[in-house]
Design an enzyme around this catalytic site. Structure first.
Site, mmCIF file in Angstrom:
data_model
loop_
_atom_site.group_PDB
_atom_site.id
_atom_site.type_symbol
_atom_site.label_atom_id
_atom_site.label_comp_id
_atom_site.label_asym_id
_atom_site.label_seq_id
_atom_site.Cartn_x
_atom_site.Cartn_y
_atom_site.Cartn_z
ATOM 1 N N LYS A 1 1.009 -6.679 -1.407
ATOM 2 C CA LYS A 1 0.203 -5.893 -2.363
ATOM 3 C C LYS A 1 0.992 -5.623 -3.637
ATOM 4 O O LYS A 1 0.476 -5.795 -4.743
ATOM 5 C CB LYS A 1 -0.214 -4.535 -1.759
ATOM 6 C CG LYS A 1 -1.056 -4.625 -0.535
ATOM 7 C CD LYS A 1 -1.448 -3.243 -0.037
ATOM 8 C CE LYS A 1 -0.278 -2.402 0.430
ATOM 9 N NZ LYS A 1 0.427 -2.937 1.599
ATOM 10 N N ARG B 1 -6.182 5.075 1.864
ATOM 11 C CA ARG B 1 -5.547 4.635 3.094
ATOM 12 C C ARG B 1 -6.336 5.080 4.316
ATOM 13 O O ARG B 1 -5.939 4.852 5.432
ATOM 14 C CB ARG B 1 -4.179 5.289 3.148
ATOM 15 C CG ARG B 1 -3.185 4.518 3.928
ATOM 16 C CD ARG B 1 -2.274 3.821 2.996
ATOM 17 N NE ARG B 1 -1.166 3.224 3.659
ATOM 18 C CZ ARG B 1 -0.208 2.584 3.008
ATOM 19 N NH1 ARG B 1 -0.258 2.494 1.705
ATOM 20 N NH2 ARG B 1 0.762 2.037 3.655
ATOM 21 N N ARG C 1 13.414 -7.857 2.834
ATOM 22 C CA ARG C 1 13.029 -7.131 1.607
ATOM 23 C C ARG C 1 14.142 -6.182 1.166
ATOM 24 O O ARG C 1 14.673 -5.415 1.949
ATOM 25 C CB ARG C 1 11.750 -6.326 1.854
ATOM 26 C CG ARG C 1 11.446 -5.367 0.695
ATOM 27 C CD ARG C 1 10.020 -4.912 0.644
ATOM 28 N NE ARG C 1 9.555 -4.253 1.846
ATOM 29 C CZ ARG C 1 8.288 -3.899 2.034
ATOM 30 N NH1 ARG C 1 7.390 -4.127 1.103
ATOM 31 N NH2 ARG C 1 7.926 -3.301 3.147
ATOM 32 N N ARG D 1 14.339 -0.384 2.712
ATOM 33 C CA ARG D 1 13.492 0.776 2.939
ATOM 34 C C ARG D 1 13.694 1.317 4.346
ATOM 35 O O ARG D 1 13.775 0.559 5.300
ATOM 36 C CB ARG D 1 12.014 0.403 2.725
ATOM 37 C CG ARG D 1 11.627 0.461 1.271
ATOM 38 C CD ARG D 1 10.270 -0.108 0.978
ATOM 39 N NE ARG D 1 9.201 0.288 1.868
ATOM 40 C CZ ARG D 1 7.920 0.016 1.639
ATOM 41 N NH1 ARG D 1 7.575 -0.634 0.532
ATOM 42 N NH2 ARG D 1 6.989 0.380 2.493
ATOM 43 N N ARG E 1 3.627 0.943 11.596
ATOM 44 C CA ARG E 1 2.825 0.873 10.362
ATOM 45 C C ARG E 1 1.724 -0.176 10.490
ATOM 46 O O ARG E 1 0.618 0.024 10.004
ATOM 47 C CB ARG E 1 3.728 0.549 9.156
ATOM 48 C CG ARG E 1 4.611 1.729 8.743
ATOM 49 C CD ARG E 1 5.795 1.282 7.897
ATOM 50 N NE ARG E 1 5.396 0.686 6.651
ATOM 51 C CZ ARG E 1 6.125 -0.206 5.987
ATOM 52 N NH1 ARG E 1 7.273 -0.624 6.456
ATOM 53 N NH2 ARG E 1 5.679 -0.680 4.837
HETATM 54 P P1 G5P Z 1 3.600 1.628 0.864
HETATM 55 O O1 G5P Z 1 4.791 1.614 0.016
HETATM 56 O O2 G5P Z 1 2.253 1.526 0.268
HETATM 57 P P2 G5P Z 1 2.830 -0.494 2.632
HETATM 58 O O3 G5P Z 1 3.235 -0.367 4.046
HETATM 59 O O4 G5P Z 1 1.387 -0.381 2.369
HETATM 60 O O5 G5P Z 1 3.806 0.493 1.942
HETATM 61 P P3 G5P Z 1 4.489 -2.410 1.522
HETATM 62 O O6 G5P Z 1 5.436 -2.371 2.688
HETATM 63 O O7 G5P Z 1 4.919 -1.803 0.241
HETATM 64 O O8 G5P Z 1 3.133 -1.851 1.973
HETATM 65 P P4 G5P Z 1 3.398 -4.689 0.155
HETATM 66 O O9 G5P Z 1 3.448 -3.940 -1.120
HETATM 67 O O10 G5P Z 1 2.070 -5.108 0.675
HETATM 68 O O11 G5P Z 1 4.154 -3.945 1.328
HETATM 69 O O12 G5P Z 1 4.279 -5.981 0.080
HETATM 70 P P5 G5P Z 1 5.380 -6.456 -1.010
HETATM 71 O O13 G5P Z 1 6.464 -5.457 -1.137
HETATM 72 O O14 G5P Z 1 4.711 -6.959 -2.225
HETATM 73 O O15 G5P Z 1 5.923 -7.745 -0.218
HETATM 74 C C1 G5P Z 1 6.666 -7.570 0.971
HETATM 75 C C2 G5P Z 1 7.941 -8.422 0.880
HETATM 76 O O16 G5P Z 1 7.563 -9.787 0.974
HETATM 77 C C3 G5P Z 1 8.699 -8.279 -0.442
HETATM 78 O O17 G5P Z 1 10.096 -8.361 -0.183
HETATM 79 C C4 G5P Z 1 8.230 -9.494 -1.269
HETATM 80 O O18 G5P Z 1 9.231 -9.924 -2.201
HETATM 81 C C5 G5P Z 1 8.033 -10.515 -0.153
HETATM 82 N N1 G5P Z 1 7.028 -11.551 -0.410
HETATM 83 C C6 G5P Z 1 5.851 -11.476 -1.083
HETATM 84 N N2 G5P Z 1 5.209 -12.664 -1.070
HETATM 85 C C7 G5P Z 1 6.007 -13.513 -0.348
HETATM 86 C C8 G5P Z 1 5.909 -14.893 0.033
HETATM 87 O O19 G5P Z 1 4.947 -15.599 -0.288
HETATM 88 N N3 G5P Z 1 6.926 -15.399 0.777
HETATM 89 C C9 G5P Z 1 7.999 -14.655 1.142
HETATM 90 N N4 G5P Z 1 8.958 -15.220 1.872
HETATM 91 N N5 G5P Z 1 8.140 -13.352 0.808
HETATM 92 C C10 G5P Z 1 7.158 -12.797 0.073
HETATM 93 O O20 G5P Z 1 3.601 2.912 1.780
HETATM 94 C C11 G5P Z 1 4.764 3.342 2.412
HETATM 95 C C12 G5P Z 1 4.502 4.643 3.126
HETATM 96 O O21 G5P Z 1 4.118 5.648 2.173
HETATM 97 C C13 G5P Z 1 3.120 6.494 2.716
HETATM 98 C C14 G5P Z 1 2.988 6.113 4.183
HETATM 99 O O22 G5P Z 1 3.924 6.840 4.924
HETATM 100 C C15 G5P Z 1 3.362 4.635 4.145
HETATM 101 O O23 G5P Z 1 3.773 4.139 5.409
HETATM 102 N N6 G5P Z 1 1.864 6.302 2.000
HETATM 103 C C16 G5P Z 1 0.754 7.041 2.181
HETATM 104 N N7 G5P Z 1 0.483 8.064 3.012
HETATM 105 C C17 G5P Z 1 -0.764 8.592 2.955
HETATM 106 N N8 G5P Z 1 -1.734 8.133 2.137
HETATM 107 C C18 G5P Z 1 -1.500 7.091 1.282
HETATM 108 N N9 G5P Z 1 -2.475 6.653 0.465
HETATM 109 C C19 G5P Z 1 -0.202 6.501 1.290
HETATM 110 N N10 G5P Z 1 0.364 5.474 0.596
HETATM 111 C C20 G5P Z 1 1.613 5.365 1.049
HETATM 112 MG MG MG Z 2 4.278 -2.078 -1.666
#
Ligand code: G5P
Ligand code: MG
Length: 216
Positions: free
Chosen positions: A18, A92, A126, A159, A170
């Site tokens: 995302k 969420r 990551r 993280r 998660r």
């Molecule tokens: P976050 O921060 O919103 P998540 O769990 O929704 O966390 P996250 O982990 O941030 O999502 P993402 O943004 O979907 O993942 O993914 P990203 O960071 O872009 O990519 C993941 C990794 O893969 C990166 O290292 C990237 O470089 C790599 N990558 C991407 N594409 C590729 C590819 O094609 N190949 C490869 N090899 N790698 C790739 O939420 C965190 C916490 O905050 C709270 C909760 O506690 C949550 O758990 N929170 C909330 N709580 C309540 N309500 C809400 N609305 C909340 N929002 C957050």
């Molecule tokens: Mg993210």
């Protein structure tokens, strides 16, 4: 650039890309990337009242309470004002989706459908620059200097919630809470789903979709 204001939500499991895809969209199409996780992590670093409240929930892979998150996110949307944006990580659950609907007209809901085994492998590699939210991945999006942020040169960190047992929690929570949210948005005809294993495979399809919507 969008010819009209475009307000989108991006939904996908933890590690589905995302943040990565939102940054690409905003770089190529001029919009504001509003990431709940980045806002919460920045507050933890600054040790604000919000950060202190959120810290334990995040470390455990639980949701931060709606009362705190919804208020914070609606305030951020107000700050962004009359500009296109991508909301990453909000809503969420159904309660957050309803609070958003009461305030904003959303044009599209982009969902990322990435296999869980691909995600589990990705998040192990990551590294982030928490103050800015910049994300790296060893072998996919390497920093120019190992272990250092490209812009500030500051050290990268992993993280707290990327530990394998927290990632598993998660992912479970995502399936449980987000299936009803996606169904709810589908009923409204807003959902566009992008399925794949790699961002570079999804991106050209996303571009076509965005071009279509920009001129709609
Ligand atoms: P976050 O921060 O919103 P998540 O769990 O929704 O966390 P996250 O982990 O941030 O999502 P993402 O943004 O979907 O993942 O993914 P990203 O960071 O872009 O990519 C993941 C990794 O893969 C990166 O290292 C990237 O470089 C790599 N990558 C991407 N594409 C590729 C590819 O094609 N190949 C490869 N090899 N790698 C790739 O939420 C965190 C916490 O905050 C709270 C909760 O506690 C949550 O758990 N929170 C909330 N709580 C309540 N309500 C809400 N609305 C909340 N929002 C957050
Ligand atoms: Mg993210």
């Amino acid at each position: 650039m969008y010819t009209k204001i475009f307000r989108a939500v991006i939904i996908g499991a933890p590690g589905s890309g995302k943040g990565t895809i939102s940054e690409l969209i905003c770089k190529n199409h001029g919009c504001v990337h509003i990431s709940t996780g980045d806002i919460l992590r920045q507050n933890i670093i600054k040790n604000t009242e919000l950060g202190r409240k959120a810290k334990e929930f995040i470390a455990a892979g639980k949701l931060v309470p709606d009362s705190i998150v919804t208020k914070t996110m609606l305030a951020r949307i107000t700050e962004v004002g009359n500009r296109s944006y991508i909301l990453d990580g909000f809503p969420r659950n159904i309660a957050q989706a309803q609070a958003l609907e009461a305030r904003e007209q959303i044009d599209a809901v982009i969902t990322l459908d990435i296999p869980h085994d691909v995600i589990i492998d990705r998040v192990k590699h990551r590294w982030i620059h928490a103050p800015s939210g910049r994300v790296y991945n060893i072998g996919f999006q390497d920093p120019k200097v190992p272990g250092k942020d490209d812009v500030t040169g500051e050290p990268l960190t992993q993280r707290e919630d990327d530990k394998p047992h927290v990632v598993a929690r998660r992912l479970e929570l995502y399936d449980e809470l987000m299936s009803p949210v996606i169904a709810w948005y589908k009923e409204k005809g807003l959902v566009a789903t992008f399925k794949g294993k790699e961002t570079k495979e999804i991106w050209p399809r996303m571009e076509l979709f965005l071009r279509d919507r920009m001129n709609a």
